[in-house]
Every structure is written in C-alpha cells, then in structure tokens.
Enzyme design. Structure first.
Site, PDB file in Angstrom:
ATOM      1  N   LYS A 198       5.334  -3.834   1.344  1.00 40.52           N
ATOM      2  CA  LYS A 198       5.644  -5.111   0.709  1.00 40.52           C
ATOM      3  C   LYS A 198       7.016  -4.958   0.073  1.00 40.52           C
ATOM      4  O   LYS A 198       7.161  -4.486  -1.040  1.00 40.52           O
ATOM      5  CB  LYS A 198       4.586  -5.456  -0.347  1.00 40.52           C
ATOM      6  CG  LYS A 198       4.416  -6.956  -0.654  1.00 40.52           C
ATOM      7  CD  LYS A 198       5.659  -7.658  -1.162  1.00 40.52           C
ATOM      8  CE  LYS A 198       5.981  -7.313  -2.600  1.00 40.52           C
ATOM      9  NZ  LYS A 198       7.209  -8.067  -3.071  1.00 40.52           N
ATOM     10  N   SER A 209      10.407  -2.197 -12.389  1.00 43.21           N
ATOM     11  CA  SER A 209      10.511  -2.152 -13.845  1.00 43.21           C
ATOM     12  C   SER A 209       9.280  -1.482 -14.461  1.00 43.21           C
ATOM     13  O   SER A 209       8.200  -1.452 -13.861  1.00 43.21           O
ATOM     14  CB  SER A 209      10.650  -3.570 -14.407  1.00 43.21           C
ATOM     15  OG  SER A 209       9.444  -4.294 -14.232  1.00 43.21           O
ATOM     16  N   CYS A 247      18.461   2.801 -10.579  1.00 43.33           N
ATOM     17  CA  CYS A 247      17.599   3.405 -11.591  1.00 43.33           C
ATOM     18  C   CYS A 247      18.157   4.743 -12.064  1.00 43.33           C
ATOM     19  O   CYS A 247      17.722   5.267 -13.079  1.00 43.33           O
ATOM     20  CB  CYS A 247      16.178   3.577 -11.060  1.00 43.33           C
ATOM     21  SG  CYS A 247      16.034   4.774  -9.718  1.00 43.33           S
TER      22      CYS A 247
END
Length: 500
Positions: free
Chosen positions: A174, A227, A282
């Site tokens: 996904k 997140s 990140c």
C-alpha cells in the site's frame, strides 16, 4: 490531461471500483496530473485472497530460483533507472540525481536478497541425544504487507518487498497515494523478472485500506514507515490483531559539532543533510549542536553563504537544482507555520526563506531554505519534525550538554558527531541512545547488508529493516527434533531377494 491510475492485482493493472480517488500533483506546478483510486475493504481483501492462493507454490520454489528472480530484477532496475527516476521526480518533486539515489538504495537491498539461499539456511545439531538430531528451518510467513511513505517511493517499498518475497512470502504493498506510479512500475518489473502473478500486489488507498490490512486475518505481518503518531496506531492495532509488526516513525536528528571539527567540512555536511530533498528525509539533519559559542559563531559564518547559494527549482532544471518543491501545498503551509512559530518563540531567523518565489512556478510547492540560531529545547521547531528545508542551531555549553540534547529528545532515529578527537567520537557512539550514528558522516544510513532502524519513538518493534533482521522478520523458525528407530541396517541382506 489527467491520467487515471490503477491498482496492480493478479499480474495486471486493475481499475479501482470504490468510486473514490485522490489527486496526484506535480509539486513543481501545483497541477493535478493524475488521479489514483482508493481501494475499498473488498478490493483489498480480493488482492489478499489472490496472494494467498499464489503464495504456497512460491514458498515451495527453492531459494536459489527465488534469488534468480531478484537477480533479474536488479538488471531491469538498472535498465529502467532513468524512466523510474523521471516518474519519481514528476510526482515527488525531488531532483533527478536524488530520485536515482532513491532507486539505487532500494536496488542495493534487492542485491543483498540475491543471497537468500545462504540467509535462509537453518541450524543443525547431529547427535543431540541418543539417536536424536535437532534442526531448525526458516519458513515463510505467508501473505505479508507494507505501508510506505511518499518521501522514498522506490527505496522503502524495495526495503520491504524484496526480502519478503525472497523469503517465499506474497506481499501486499500500500504505497503513498501522493506518488504511486513508481510502485506500480516496480511490480511490473518484478513480474518481468519472473515473479509469478499474485505474489506482488499494489493496492492504492488511504486509511480505509490501512485498516483493512491491519484487520485482515490472512495477512501475517505489516511493515510501516511514516510519522510517529501513525506508527504508534499501526503498531498497536496490528499487534492486537496478532500480526508481526515493525513501524518506523518520525525523527529529529542532531549533529554535534565539536570545537576541533573541520568547520568547512561540517558546514558542507549540514547543508547537504539538512536541505537535500527539501528536508523530506527521515534521516535529514534538522538540528545542529555546536559546542561553545565560538564554535557556533564559526559554524553560522560558514553556513550562511552556502545556504544563500542553494538553488531551488523543478527537477526539469536538472543539474542546476539542489532541491525541489515539497510534496503538497499542505506540507508547504505546515512548514511555513512552524517557521513563524519559531520566530514568535524568539529563535533568531538567520536565513529567511519565507518570501521565496520562483518565477514561472508561482503555484508550485517550493519552500526557501531557513536557518535558525539560538533555538532552545522548549520551542516547537526543536521538539517536532518539520520535514522541510529548515535547520535549527541549538548552542551547547559543553560536550555533555550536547550529548544530553540528543539523548533527551523523544526521537532516536539518527545522529552524528563531527570531530577530530577519536576519544570523543567513541564515547559518543557508545553512549548515545539513538539507533544510527555517524562519525564525520552526516546521514548515517547503513548499507543494505547491515540493518536500518531507530530507537525511542522513532521505531516500534524489535527488528530493523533490511540486512539480516529482514530475513528474521519475514520468516518463522521451526525446530524439528527427530529420532529414527533401528531399521534395515539390523537385518539387511546382501543378495537379491527372489520375487514372490
């Protein structure tokens, strides 16, 4: 003209049937360039059902043959590198060299997975007891899934599906609905490389699809990068449903600059690590921690001219661009809101990119570079991940204070120290409670044959991504204890027995 994208299910592009779509933007122009279908629960379940039927035969395929598919896939990735990078840049906004790096770092994990036959070998003890042998096997989980972010639409999917598939699993991907084209292209290339239809499925979607993955009883494991709040949600719901889950969340990466550091080298490293990919990494360095005011003043002096020279623009400008737009208008608005908050909190905005405007691209999602000095730990711009081209300088009075800043922050993804002192570097690497550490290396992302993972609220789960941990995550260990009773050796005959 707007393109309607698809899912990739059962070896074919399949139109969405839910009637729901999300806009895919060109971040440089602000224009909608495609619509991506958002799957319903029934569409997701159908993909899982197809994967479950295909997976047993794939798991029964010997590891060497599975590795050959990975080998062929590497060749196809190299063949289509330019095409993949262009599609990635068009939807994400990052520069072409950065987009190629995105594909390359995923490709390196695929290369590592060619070693699946070695990595999947179990253990064996001969004669563990009287006539008893014990051995272990690493076996595939079944159907696995990954939920991946927008900022690395090639690399992170490959970090997940390459080891999962090499281990004999089927995989439901996904991807982010913001830049879904490259994941669809990767699925096509995998099947061109020889992967049976149904082993890789790409199901586009939003929270409805995510929840369907977490609640589907057939799916055995889920990987996630995004997140921290969503990582916590996915980890909690996935684990409560009995799945194996690894989730990687946000980051606030500190770079400590000691007084003896090469200041020009440190400044170059900070500019690349802080502003590359518009800060949408990140592993971006978002906090510089110079030790001592003199060090801080020298660092700021080196940083300002470098930041002023940064070239911001669309990927089509090619080598003339250092970084491109951020991914959406909402991302741009949030970054500028946090910058305003930093100014209001009393931080000194040394480089102000708030009024950045690119002629001819006024509707694009471009954000100018920002540099804050004299940031304090109580400010929102220090506490939260900005995910944009904003670097904060927090002055520390001593090495211990600088170390404490990195250790006390709730995020623990990556960190770095720049120094010529081996003792300081060794002490820092040993003591800091952060998962990935750089010594005179600003973005310490491990190579594919080591593992990637943070600590604290940057990661949830006990195994890291890629490297040896991936083969542990995507397999179960089965241990067999066997004893064979005395048989033919007691009464064997040396002559052919006459036929009855």
């Amino acid at each position: 003209m707007t393109t309607e994208l698809t899912h990739y299910i059962g070896g074919a592009h399949v139109k969405g049937t839910s009637g729901r779509f999300a806009d895919v933007f060109n971040p440089a122009t602000g224009e909608v360039q495609a619509k991506v279908p958002l799957a319903s629960v029934s569409e997701l379940d159908q993909a899982v059902e197809i994967a479950a039927k295909a997976q047993p035969a794939w798991a029964a395929t010997n590891p060497q043959r599975r590795a050959r598919v990975m080998m062929a896939f590497v060749g196809l990735l190299n063949r289509d590198m330019d095409k993949l990078a262009e599609a990635l840049s068009r939807e994400h906004g990052k520069t072409l060299p950065d987009a190629k790096g995105d594909v390359q770092r995923g490709l390196e994990v695929v290369e590592y997975c060619i070693g699946a036959p070695e990595l999947l070998k179990g253990e064996y003890t001969d004669g563990a007891g009287p006539g008893i042998d014990i051995y272990s096997m690493r076996q595939a989980l079944g159907v696995t899934a990954g939920i991946t972010p927008f900022n690395f639409p090639a690399m992170i999917p490959m970090w997940m599906f390459a080891p999962a598939i090499a281990c004999g699993n089927a995989f439901i991907l996904k991807p982010s609905e913001r830049d879904p084209s490259v994941p669809l292209m990767l699925a096509e290339l995998l099947e061109e490389a020889g992967l049976p239809a149904g082993i890789i499925q790409v199901v586009n979607g939003d929270k409805e699809s995510v929840d369907a993955i977490l609640d589907n009883e057939v799916i055995q494991s889920v990987g996630f990068v995004g997140s921290t709040p969503i990582a916590e949600y996915i980890y909690g719901r996935g684990c409560s449903n009995g799945k194996r889950v690894q989730c990687f969340g946000g980051a606030k990466n500190h770079m400590i600059i000691m007084p003896d550091a090469d200041m020009a080298l440190a400044a170059d490293a900070l500019v690349g690590a802080g502003y590359g990919a518009a800060g949408e990494r990140c592993m971006a360095i978002s906090v510089a921690v110079p030790v001592g005011d003199e060090t801080a003043d020298r660092l700021i002096e080196e940083l300002i001219p470098r930041i002023d020279k940064l070239r911001v623009g669309p990927y089509t400008a090619d080598a003339d661009v250092d970084y491109g737009p951020v991914v959406t208008a909402a991302a741009k608005a949030n970054i500028l809101r946090m910058v305003e908050g930093g100014v209001e909190a009393g931080a000194e905005l040394v480089v102000d990119g708030r009024n950045f405007n690119l002629q001819g691209y006024e509707d694009g999602f471009f954000v100018g570079p920002h540099l804050f000095d004299r940031v304090t730990p109580d400010m929102e711009i220090y506490q939260k991940e900005i995910f944009g081209p904003v670097l904060s300088c927090v002055r520390a009075g001593s090495y211990e204070e600088a170390l404490g800043l990195a250790m006390d922050h709730e995020m623990g993804n990556g960190t770095a120290i720049f120094t010529r002192d081996g003792d300081a570097a060794r002490n820092f690497a040993s003591r800091v409670n952060v998962g990935m550490v750089g010594v005179n290396v600003p973005i310490p992302v491990p190579l594919a044959y080591h593992t990637f993972g943070g600590w604290k609220k940057s990661a949830f789960g006990d195994l890291n991504q890629h490297g040896p941990d991936a083969f542990k995550f995507y397999t179960r260990t089965k241990t067999v204890t066997s004893r064979w009773p005395s048989g033919i050796k007691e009464g064997g005959e040396f002559n052919f027995k006459a036929m009855d």
